[in-house]
Motif scaffolding. Structure first.
Motif, PDB file in Angstrom:
ATOM      1  N   ILE A 100     -18.658   4.116  -1.669  1.00  0.00           N
ATOM      2  CA  ILE A 100     -19.125   3.825  -3.031  1.00  0.00           C
ATOM      3  C   ILE A 100     -19.744   5.061  -3.668  1.00  0.00           C
ATOM      4  CG2 ILE A 100     -20.774   2.480  -4.390  1.00  0.00           C
ATOM      5  CD1 ILE A 100     -20.377   0.201  -2.329  1.00  0.00           C
ATOM      6  N   PHE A 101     -20.692   5.693  -2.959  1.00  0.00           N
ATOM      7  CA  PHE A 101     -21.374   6.856  -3.520  1.00  0.00           C
ATOM      8  C   PHE A 101     -20.395   8.021  -3.717  1.00  0.00           C
ATOM      9  CE2 PHE A 101     -24.001  10.713  -3.273  1.00  0.00           C
ATOM     10  CZ  PHE A 101     -24.946  10.419  -4.246  1.00  0.00           C
ATOM     11  N   GLY A 102     -19.520   8.237  -2.746  1.00  0.00           N
ATOM     12  CA  GLY A 102     -18.545   9.324  -2.852  1.00  0.00           C
ATOM     13  C   GLY A 102     -17.589   9.119  -4.004  1.00  0.00           C
ATOM     14  N   ALA A 103     -17.153   7.878  -4.234  1.00  0.00           N
ATOM     15  CA  ALA A 103     -16.236   7.596  -5.339  1.00  0.00           C
ATOM     16  C   ALA A 103     -16.916   7.850  -6.685  1.00  0.00           C
ATOM     17  CB  ALA A 103     -15.744   6.154  -5.256  1.00  0.00           C
ATOM     18  N   VAL A 104     -18.170   7.423  -6.819  1.00  0.00           N
ATOM     19  CA  VAL A 104     -18.902   7.668  -8.061  1.00  0.00           C
ATOM     20  C   VAL A 104     -19.065   9.164  -8.295  1.00  0.00           C
ATOM     21  CG1 VAL A 104     -21.123   7.363  -9.245  1.00  0.00           C
ATOM     22  CG2 VAL A 104     -20.120   5.464  -7.966  1.00  0.00           C
ATOM     23  N   LEU A 105     -19.404   9.883  -7.244  1.00  0.00           N
ATOM     24  CA  LEU A 105     -19.590  11.329  -7.342  1.00  0.00           C
ATOM     25  C   LEU A 105     -18.305  12.005  -7.815  1.00  0.00           C
ATOM     26  CD1 LEU A 105     -21.905  13.365  -6.681  1.00  0.00           C
ATOM     27  CD2 LEU A 105     -20.775  13.727  -4.479  1.00  0.00           C
ATOM     28  N   LEU A 106     -17.169  11.618  -7.220  1.00  0.00           N
ATOM     29  CA  LEU A 106     -15.887  12.224  -7.587  1.00  0.00           C
ATOM     30  C   LEU A 106     -15.502  11.898  -9.030  1.00  0.00           C
ATOM     31  CD1 LEU A 106     -13.698  11.711  -4.377  1.00  0.00           C
ATOM     32  CD2 LEU A 106     -14.453  13.884  -5.376  1.00  0.00           C
ATOM     33  N   VAL A 107     -15.682  10.637  -9.436  1.00  0.00           N
ATOM     34  CA  VAL A 107     -15.289  10.231 -10.790  1.00  0.00           C
ATOM     35  C   VAL A 107     -16.129  10.958 -11.835  1.00  0.00           C
ATOM     36  CG1 VAL A 107     -15.298   8.292 -12.413  1.00  0.00           C
ATOM     37  CG2 VAL A 107     -14.341   8.001 -10.138  1.00  0.00           C
ATOM     38  N   VAL A 108     -17.436  11.044 -11.597  1.00  0.00           N
ATOM     39  CA  VAL A 108     -18.305  11.743 -12.546  1.00  0.00           C
ATOM     40  C   VAL A 108     -17.964  13.228 -12.610  1.00  0.00           C
ATOM     41  CG1 VAL A 108     -20.703  12.428 -12.997  1.00  0.00           C
ATOM     42  CG2 VAL A 108     -20.171  10.074 -12.338  1.00  0.00           C
ATOM     43  N   TRP A 109     -17.576  13.781 -11.476  1.00  0.00           N
ATOM     44  CA  TRP A 109     -17.250  15.209 -11.405  1.00  0.00           C
ATOM     45  C   TRP A 109     -15.901  15.531 -12.036  1.00  0.00           C
ATOM     46  CZ3 TRP A 109     -15.020  18.058  -6.650  1.00  0.00           C
ATOM     47  CH2 TRP A 109     -15.036  19.450  -6.866  1.00  0.00           C
ATOM     48  N   LEU A 110     -14.908  14.650 -11.806  1.00  0.00           N
ATOM     49  CA  LEU A 110     -13.532  14.954 -12.205  1.00  0.00           C
ATOM     50  C   LEU A 110     -13.132  14.382 -13.559  1.00  0.00           C
ATOM     51  CD1 LEU A 110     -11.742  14.359  -8.770  1.00  0.00           C
ATOM     52  CD2 LEU A 110     -12.367  16.560  -9.799  1.00  0.00           C
ATOM     53  N   THR A 111     -13.885  13.427 -14.089  1.00  0.00           N
ATOM     54  CA  THR A 111     -13.495  12.769 -15.329  1.00  0.00           C
ATOM     55  C   THR A 111     -14.658  12.794 -16.324  1.00  0.00           C
ATOM     56  OG1 THR A 111     -14.268  10.528 -14.821  1.00  0.00           O
ATOM     57  CG2 THR A 111     -12.125  11.186 -13.912  1.00  0.00           C
ATOM     58  N   PRO A 112     -14.403  12.374 -17.564  1.00  0.00           N
ATOM     59  CA  PRO A 112     -15.490  12.313 -18.553  1.00  0.00           C
ATOM     60  C   PRO A 112     -16.503  11.198 -18.292  1.00  0.00           C
ATOM     61  CG  PRO A 112     -13.330  12.398 -19.619  1.00  0.00           C
ATOM     62  CD  PRO A 112     -13.096  12.119 -18.183  1.00  0.00           C
ATOM     63  N   ALA A 113     -16.263  10.356 -17.278  1.00  0.00           N
ATOM     64  CA  ALA A 113     -17.181   9.249 -17.003  1.00  0.00           C
ATOM     65  C   ALA A 113     -18.565   9.787 -16.641  1.00  0.00           C
ATOM     66  CB  ALA A 113     -16.646   8.390 -15.861  1.00  0.00           C
ATOM     67  N   SER A 114     -19.584   9.022 -16.953  1.00  0.00           N
ATOM     68  CA  SER A 114     -20.954   9.419 -16.633  1.00  0.00           C
ATOM     69  C   SER A 114     -21.628   8.342 -15.801  1.00  0.00           C
ATOM     70  CB  SER A 114     -21.759   9.650 -17.914  1.00  0.00           C
ATOM     71  OG  SER A 114     -21.771   8.473 -18.699  1.00  0.00           O
ATOM     72  N   ARG A 115     -22.718   8.744 -15.148  1.00  0.00           N
ATOM     73  CA  ARG A 115     -23.484   7.771 -14.374  1.00  0.00           C
ATOM     74  C   ARG A 115     -24.007   6.674 -15.295  1.00  0.00           C
ATOM     75  NH1 ARG A 115     -26.321  12.261 -12.552  1.00  0.00           N
ATOM     76  NH2 ARG A 115     -28.158  11.463 -13.662  1.00  0.00           N
ATOM     77  N   PRO A 116     -24.224   5.460 -14.745  1.00  0.00           N
ATOM     78  CA  PRO A 116     -24.847   4.407 -15.570  1.00  0.00           C
ATOM     79  C   PRO A 116     -26.154   4.912 -16.177  1.00  0.00           C
ATOM     80  CG  PRO A 116     -24.057   3.479 -13.504  1.00  0.00           C
ATOM     81  CD  PRO A 116     -23.882   4.974 -13.405  1.00  0.00           C
ATOM     82  N   ARG A 117     -26.367   4.599 -17.427  1.00  0.00           N
ATOM     83  CA  ARG A 117     -27.511   5.112 -18.178  1.00  0.00           C
ATOM     84  C   ARG A 117     -28.839   4.813 -17.472  1.00  0.00           C
ATOM     85  NH1 ARG A 117     -26.530   2.436 -21.989  1.00  0.00           N
ATOM     86  NH2 ARG A 117     -28.165   0.856 -21.955  1.00  0.00           N
ATOM     87  N   GLY A 118     -29.646   5.841 -17.293  1.00  0.00           N
ATOM     88  CA  GLY A 118     -30.969   5.675 -16.701  1.00  0.00           C
ATOM     89  C   GLY A 118     -31.005   5.770 -15.193  1.00  0.00           C
ATOM     90  N   LEU A 119     -29.840   5.829 -14.541  1.00  0.00           N
ATOM     91  CA  LEU A 119     -29.789   5.889 -13.079  1.00  0.00           C
ATOM     92  C   LEU A 119     -29.622   7.333 -12.616  1.00  0.00           C
ATOM     93  CD1 LEU A 119     -27.587   2.861 -11.904  1.00  0.00           C
ATOM     94  CD2 LEU A 119     -30.044   2.980 -12.229  1.00  0.00           C
ATOM     95  N   SER A 120     -30.485   7.753 -11.702  1.00  0.00           N
ATOM     96  CA  SER A 120     -30.341   9.067 -11.076  1.00  0.00           C
ATOM     97  C   SER A 120     -29.420   8.924  -9.865  1.00  0.00           C
ATOM     98  CB  SER A 120     -31.712   9.585 -10.642  1.00  0.00           C
ATOM     99  OG  SER A 120     -32.248   8.739  -9.629  1.00  0.00           O
ATOM    100  N   TRP A 121     -29.070  10.049  -9.271  1.00  0.00           N
ATOM    101  CA  TRP A 121     -28.223   9.994  -8.073  1.00  0.00           C
ATOM    102  C   TRP A 121     -28.900   9.242  -6.927  1.00  0.00           C
ATOM    103  CZ3 TRP A 121     -23.370  10.223  -8.472  1.00  0.00           C
ATOM    104  CH2 TRP A 121     -22.735  11.075  -9.385  1.00  0.00           C
ATOM    105  N   PRO A 122     -30.208   9.401  -6.680  1.00  0.00           N
ATOM    106  CA  PRO A 122     -30.849   8.575  -5.644  1.00  0.00           C
ATOM    107  C   PRO A 122     -30.774   7.076  -5.952  1.00  0.00           C
ATOM    108  CG  PRO A 122     -32.217  10.480  -6.107  1.00  0.00           C
ATOM    109  CD  PRO A 122     -31.124  10.477  -7.142  1.00  0.00           C
ATOM    110  N   ASP A 123     -30.827   6.707  -7.236  1.00  0.00           N
ATOM    111  CA  ASP A 123     -30.676   5.294  -7.606  1.00  0.00           C
ATOM    112  C   ASP A 123     -29.281   4.791  -7.234  1.00  0.00           C
ATOM    113  OD1 ASP A 123     -33.216   5.321  -8.731  1.00  0.00           O
ATOM    114  OD2 ASP A 123     -32.472   5.814 -10.720  1.00  0.00           O
ATOM    115  N   VAL A 124     -28.264   5.593  -7.543  1.00  0.00           N
ATOM    116  CA  VAL A 124     -26.888   5.215  -7.217  1.00  0.00           C
ATOM    117  C   VAL A 124     -26.723   5.079  -5.709  1.00  0.00           C
ATOM    118  CG1 VAL A 124     -24.463   5.924  -7.341  1.00  0.00           C
ATOM    119  CG2 VAL A 124     -25.965   6.316  -9.297  1.00  0.00           C
ATOM    120  N   LEU A 125     -27.359   5.971  -4.944  1.00  0.00           N
ATOM    121  CA  LEU A 125     -27.289   5.890  -3.484  1.00  0.00           C
ATOM    122  C   LEU A 125     -27.905   4.589  -2.983  1.00  0.00           C
ATOM    123  CD1 LEU A 125     -26.614   7.308  -0.786  1.00  0.00           C
ATOM    124  CD2 LEU A 125     -28.925   8.288  -0.855  1.00  0.00           C
ATOM    125  N   ALA A 126     -29.042   4.185  -3.556  1.00  0.00           N
ATOM    126  CA  ALA A 126     -29.696   2.944  -3.140  1.00  0.00           C
ATOM    127  C   ALA A 126     -28.812   1.734  -3.433  1.00  0.00           C
ATOM    128  CB  ALA A 126     -31.042   2.805  -3.848  1.00  0.00           C
TER     129      ALA A 126
END
Length: 408
Positions: A318-344
């Motif tokens: 899950i975390f790796g897929a989010v990381l790749l999508v944010v890195w490779l595409t215009p998609a952004s993390r859910p608003r207000g969530l930091s990377w540690p939040d996404v990991l949790a």
């Protein structure tokens, strides 16, 4: 799996209030946890023989090949109601919800796919060569959204609401993946005549929806007949629930207070969360918990594979897929969530439970089923505790940040 908080203020009386209470994620998780605890205590008590006798008691008409054990009725019958609610949720999300716009759906879809592919790969790698792994790789693929949302509601109180929205979107796609696996991997000996009956009945259901027919005196017999035909066709009977859920109308007509999908979810979700899923857990989670069972989880390749897939594979996927999508595409993390939040939140994906227990029953038999189920229970508990600890830490961080902002 992915329940919604729905406004029931217009309904009066204690029954409606109890239904509203059952719809909250925390309560649904507690009911499921209580049923699991009861199953474990009963199965490991001096009265374990009574537990096995009740679980294996056969009821139903033999002529229709429906003389099933109570455990099978819980798996094939009660979970069909649960999957019908899942189907309603899927249809709504795909048509008017979070997954209706490709750009918005990209991140949860990628996260769910990563959370299915990586756990399966980890399980195959760890359990390579173990008997039953040709199907048991599917066990750690699923996430139990009732438990996951319950943990998030309890431990992640200060996280932005986008954490819950992201988890719900991920869970919807995860549910769809699990449904497809059950339909494709665990369907054997397809009976074409019965499958044709399923198609005819589903078409009739769809036509009644199109014609705005609302009478339960028509829909209930059609639903029961579809379930029986699906069972006879050799496809897992719970798929009947998903199929009819996906055929239910989700857009309200002008002058209509709510669409049929919303109305049915109002009525059935409390039954699903308060009765159907807990009864399934009561019969499915009753595994021996002793030194030998726990040792098998740790030492047997099968147990190691399931546990590693849920605890490690889910969070990495899950975390790796989010990381790749944010890195490779215009998609952004859910608003207000930091990377540690996404990991949790990703750690919550390791809470497999309901569908993972179902996968264990479908893919294995004998002692291997007990080993896999024990691994699911242990790994889900570990994932829930780790996720809760991370969420508490992140909630404290958000509160401190909010206090500094207020003081400033």
């Amino acid at each position: 799996m992915a329940p919604r908080r729905l406004d029931l203020a217009r309904f009066a009386g204690p029954t409606a209030e109890f239904a509203r209470y059952l719809r909250t994620e925390t309560v649904g998780g507690f009911v499921l946890l209580a049923a699991t605890a009861a199953a474990l205590l009963w199965a490991n008590s001096p009265w374990h023989g009574a537990y096995e006798a009740v679980r294996d008691l056969r009821v139903g008409p033999h002529a229709l090949h429906l003389d099933l054990t109570l455990a099978q009725w819980a798996t094939d019958g009660l979970l069909a109601v649960f999957f019908f609610v899942v189907g309603l949720e899927l249809k709504r999300e795909l048509v008017i919800g979070e997954l209706s716009r490709p750009r918005q759906a990209l991140l949860p879809v990628a996260a769910a796919l990563g959370g299915m592919i990586v756990p399966a790969g980890v399980a195959l790698l760890v359990g390579r060569g173990a008997p039953g792994m040709e199907q048991a790789w599917a066990i750690p693929v699923a996430t139990d959204i009732a438990f996951a949302l319950g943990v998030l509601a309890l431990a992640g109180t200060a996280l932005p609401t986008t954490a819950r929205v992201f988890l719900l979107g991920l869970a919807v796609v995860d549910d769809l993946g699990a449904i497809l696996l059950i339909a494709v991997v665990f369907s054997t000996g397809i009976a074409l005549l019965a499958l044709g009956a399923v198609v005819v009945l589903a078409g009739l259901y769809w036509m009644l929806q199109r014609r705005r027919v609302t009478s339960p005196w028509l829909y209930v017999p059609i639903a029961l007949a579809t379930w029986v035909a699906m069972h006879e066709a050799g496809v897992h009977a719970t798929i009947a629930g998903v199929l009819l859920g996906l055929l239910t109308r989700v857009r309200a007509d002008p002058g209509e207070s709510e669409a049929p999908a919303v109305r049915l979810e109002h009525r059935l979700q409390p039954w699903s969360a308060g009765l159907c899923v807990p009864l399934f857990a009561l019969f499915a989670a009753g595994v021996p918990v002793n030194g030998e069972a726990l040792r098998a989880v740790v030492t047997e390749p099968l147990g190691q594979a399931v546990a590693a897939g849920l605890i490690l594979g889910k969070v990495v996927g899950i975390f790796g897929a989010v990381l790749l999508v944010v890195w490779l595409t215009p998609a952004s993390r859910p608003r207000g969530l930091s990377w540690p939040d996404v990991l949790a939140v990703a750690m919550l994906g390791g809470v497999g439970f309901t569908v993972s227990l179902l996968m264990a029953e479908l893919s294995l038999d004998g002692a291997d089923v007990l080993t896999a189920k024990a691994a699911v229970l242990l790994a889900s508990a570990v994932a829930a505790l780790l996720a809760a600890a991370l969420l508490v830490l992140r909630s404290r961080s958000h509160r401190r940040a909010g206090s500094r902002h207020t003081d400033g």
